[in-house]
Structures are given as C-alpha cells and as structure tokens.
Motif scaffolding. Sequence first.
Motif, PDB file in Angstrom:
ATOM      1  N   THR A 203     -52.551 -98.407 -85.100  1.00 37.41           N
ATOM      2  CA  THR A 203     -53.789 -97.719 -84.725  1.00 37.41           C
ATOM      3  C   THR A 203     -53.680 -96.995 -83.383  1.00 37.41           C
ATOM      4  OG1 THR A 203     -54.690 -99.738 -83.736  1.00 37.41           O
ATOM      5  CG2 THR A 203     -55.230 -99.313 -86.058  1.00 37.41           C
ATOM      6  N   ALA A 204     -52.466 -96.930 -82.840  1.00 35.13           N
ATOM      7  CA  ALA A 204     -52.279 -96.244 -81.557  1.00 35.13           C
ATOM      8  C   ALA A 204     -52.550 -94.751 -81.725  1.00 35.13           C
ATOM      9  CB  ALA A 204     -50.845 -96.456 -81.060  1.00 35.13           C
ATOM     10  N   PRO A 205     -53.329 -94.184 -80.830  1.00 36.04           N
ATOM     11  CA  PRO A 205     -53.579 -92.742 -80.905  1.00 36.04           C
ATOM     12  C   PRO A 205     -52.311 -91.981 -80.524  1.00 36.04           C
ATOM     13  CG  PRO A 205     -54.508 -93.638 -78.899  1.00 36.04           C
ATOM     14  CD  PRO A 205     -53.993 -94.807 -79.689  1.00 36.04           C
ATOM     15  N   VAL A 206     -52.095 -90.867 -81.178  1.00 41.25           N
ATOM     16  CA  VAL A 206     -50.913 -90.066 -80.876  1.00 41.25           C
ATOM     17  C   VAL A 206     -51.317 -88.618 -80.645  1.00 41.25           C
ATOM     18  CG1 VAL A 206     -49.264 -91.549 -82.068  1.00 41.25           C
ATOM     19  CG2 VAL A 206     -50.436 -89.781 -83.351  1.00 41.25           C
ATOM     20  N   GLY A 207     -50.505 -87.927 -79.866  1.00 43.99           N
ATOM     21  CA  GLY A 207     -50.824 -86.557 -79.516  1.00 43.99           C
ATOM     22  C   GLY A 207     -50.017 -85.516 -80.261  1.00 43.99           C
ATOM     23  N   GLY A 208     -49.174 -85.942 -81.169  1.00 39.56           N
ATOM     24  CA  GLY A 208     -48.365 -84.973 -81.892  1.00 39.56           C
ATOM     25  C   GLY A 208     -47.617 -85.619 -83.044  1.00 39.56           C
ATOM     26  N   LYS A 209     -46.974 -84.785 -83.828  1.00 35.96           N
ATOM     27  CA  LYS A 209     -46.252 -85.252 -85.011  1.00 35.96           C
ATOM     28  C   LYS A 209     -45.139 -86.232 -84.643  1.00 35.96           C
ATOM     29  CE  LYS A 209     -43.611 -83.654 -88.962  1.00 35.96           C
ATOM     30  NZ  LYS A 209     -42.988 -82.531 -89.638  1.00 35.96           N
ATOM     31  N   ARG A 210     -44.372 -85.913 -83.624  1.00 37.04           N
ATOM     32  CA  ARG A 210     -43.259 -86.792 -83.223  1.00 37.04           C
ATOM     33  C   ARG A 210     -43.773 -88.151 -82.745  1.00 37.04           C
ATOM     34  NH1 ARG A 210     -39.271 -84.194 -85.457  1.00 37.04           N
ATOM     35  NH2 ARG A 210     -38.553 -82.312 -84.440  1.00 37.04           N
ATOM     36  N   ALA A 211     -44.866 -88.164 -82.023  1.00 38.51           N
ATOM     37  CA  ALA A 211     -45.446 -89.428 -81.576  1.00 38.51           C
ATOM     38  C   ALA A 211     -45.937 -90.235 -82.777  1.00 38.51           C
ATOM     39  CB  ALA A 211     -46.579 -89.192 -80.592  1.00 38.51           C
ATOM     40  N   GLY A 212     -46.484 -89.556 -83.767  1.00 37.89           N
ATOM     41  CA  GLY A 212     -46.911 -90.239 -84.987  1.00 37.89           C
ATOM     42  C   GLY A 212     -45.728 -90.839 -85.726  1.00 37.89           C
ATOM     43  N   GLU A 213     -44.634 -90.101 -85.768  1.00 40.91           N
ATOM     44  CA  GLU A 213     -43.420 -90.619 -86.407  1.00 40.91           C
ATOM     45  C   GLU A 213     -42.887 -91.822 -85.641  1.00 40.91           C
ATOM     46  OE1 GLU A 213     -40.926 -87.142 -86.467  1.00 40.91           O
ATOM     47  OE2 GLU A 213     -41.924 -86.310 -88.242  1.00 40.91           O
ATOM     48  N   ALA A 214     -42.884 -91.742 -84.310  1.00 42.57           N
ATOM     49  CA  ALA A 214     -42.424 -92.867 -83.492  1.00 42.57           C
ATOM     50  C   ALA A 214     -43.310 -94.087 -83.711  1.00 42.57           C
ATOM     51  CB  ALA A 214     -42.417 -92.475 -82.014  1.00 42.57           C
ATOM     52  N   ARG A 215     -44.620 -93.859 -83.799  1.00 45.44           N
ATOM     53  CA  ARG A 215     -45.549 -94.961 -84.054  1.00 45.44           C
ATOM     54  C   ARG A 215     -45.234 -95.600 -85.405  1.00 45.44           C
ATOM     55  NH1 ARG A 215     -51.196 -92.927 -85.171  1.00 45.44           N
ATOM     56  NH2 ARG A 215     -50.064 -92.278 -87.016  1.00 45.44           N
ATOM     57  N   ASP A 216     -45.035 -94.795 -86.436  1.00 50.09           N
ATOM     58  CA  ASP A 216     -44.765 -95.319 -87.773  1.00 50.09           C
ATOM     59  C   ASP A 216     -43.444 -96.087 -87.825  1.00 50.09           C
ATOM     60  OD1 ASP A 216     -47.143 -94.118 -88.471  1.00 50.09           O
ATOM     61  OD2 ASP A 216     -46.203 -92.417 -89.517  1.00 50.09           O
TER      62      ASP A 216
END
Length: 151
Positions: A85-98
């Motif tokens: 549920t961490a907020p992300v600021g971009g696609k790469r951050a979303g990928e890192a979160r996943d």
Amino acid sequence: MSTVNALRAATAFALATALAGCALFAPPYDPTLDQKTTTAYEGVARLAAEAEMGLYQDKATYAGKIGTYADIQAALAVAAIRASTAPVGGKRAGEARDITVGLIKGCGGQVSGLATLHKAFGVVPATGATTAMMVSCDQAAKAVGAMKNGG
C-alpha cells in the motif's frame, strides 16, 4: 552570476533532481515496514541457527515453536500489507514496490516450508533445510532496507 553561485545553483538543482528521482524509482521509506521486516528476519535467523544447532531434529519439537513461526509470519504479513500500500510516484517505484512485496511473500513461503518440514520430520542440521529461507528473507530485508538508504 559568479562561478561560485552558479556552482551552488547547479548543485542545488542536481540534489533536488536526485531527491525527486527517488520518488520515481523507489517507494518511500516506511519505518513500520522496516521494523516488521527486521523483526521477521531476526526471528528467521534465530530459528535457522537453532535448527542448525540440532535443536529441532525431532518433529515433536514443532509444537514448542508454533508461536515463533506465527510471530514471524505475522510480522511478514504486516510488512507485505505496508509494502503493497506504499504510495509511489512513478512506474519504476511501483515496480520496485511490487518486487519488494514479492520478496516479503517469498520469505513467508520459505518460513511456511520450513514449518511444514519441521512438523512432518524435524529439521536435520547441515542438510540445507534452512538455507532457502535465510536467502529469501535476507533478500526481503535488503529490499526494504534499500528504501531507507536509496531514497
């Protein structure tokens, strides 16, 4: 503008750009996520060390460690929820979160695997039974730690 002021302005701009980039390439640091992952990793390390010292060779020892397995899994469950549920600021951050969520869940899977082995047969030292769990949980802890250090 003097050379010194130009250098200061360029340095400030580079620093601001780098800090903004963190939001694009990594989820934000979450102290609760870090604490829960660390707690789980420490529990895993202790469990593995005890197993490698021969404390769990008999499957009857499983009953005395159910609480330990549950504590580790509870910490990992909280960590996975916090990470997912961490907020992300971009696609790469979303990928890192996943990827981080996947590593945390992978650690949980390895803990479950060791628990199943322990319950059915006991854990024989020096057979590599704890290795996959330690490696998997180390990767999860490093991924979460990178949020603190890499952002």
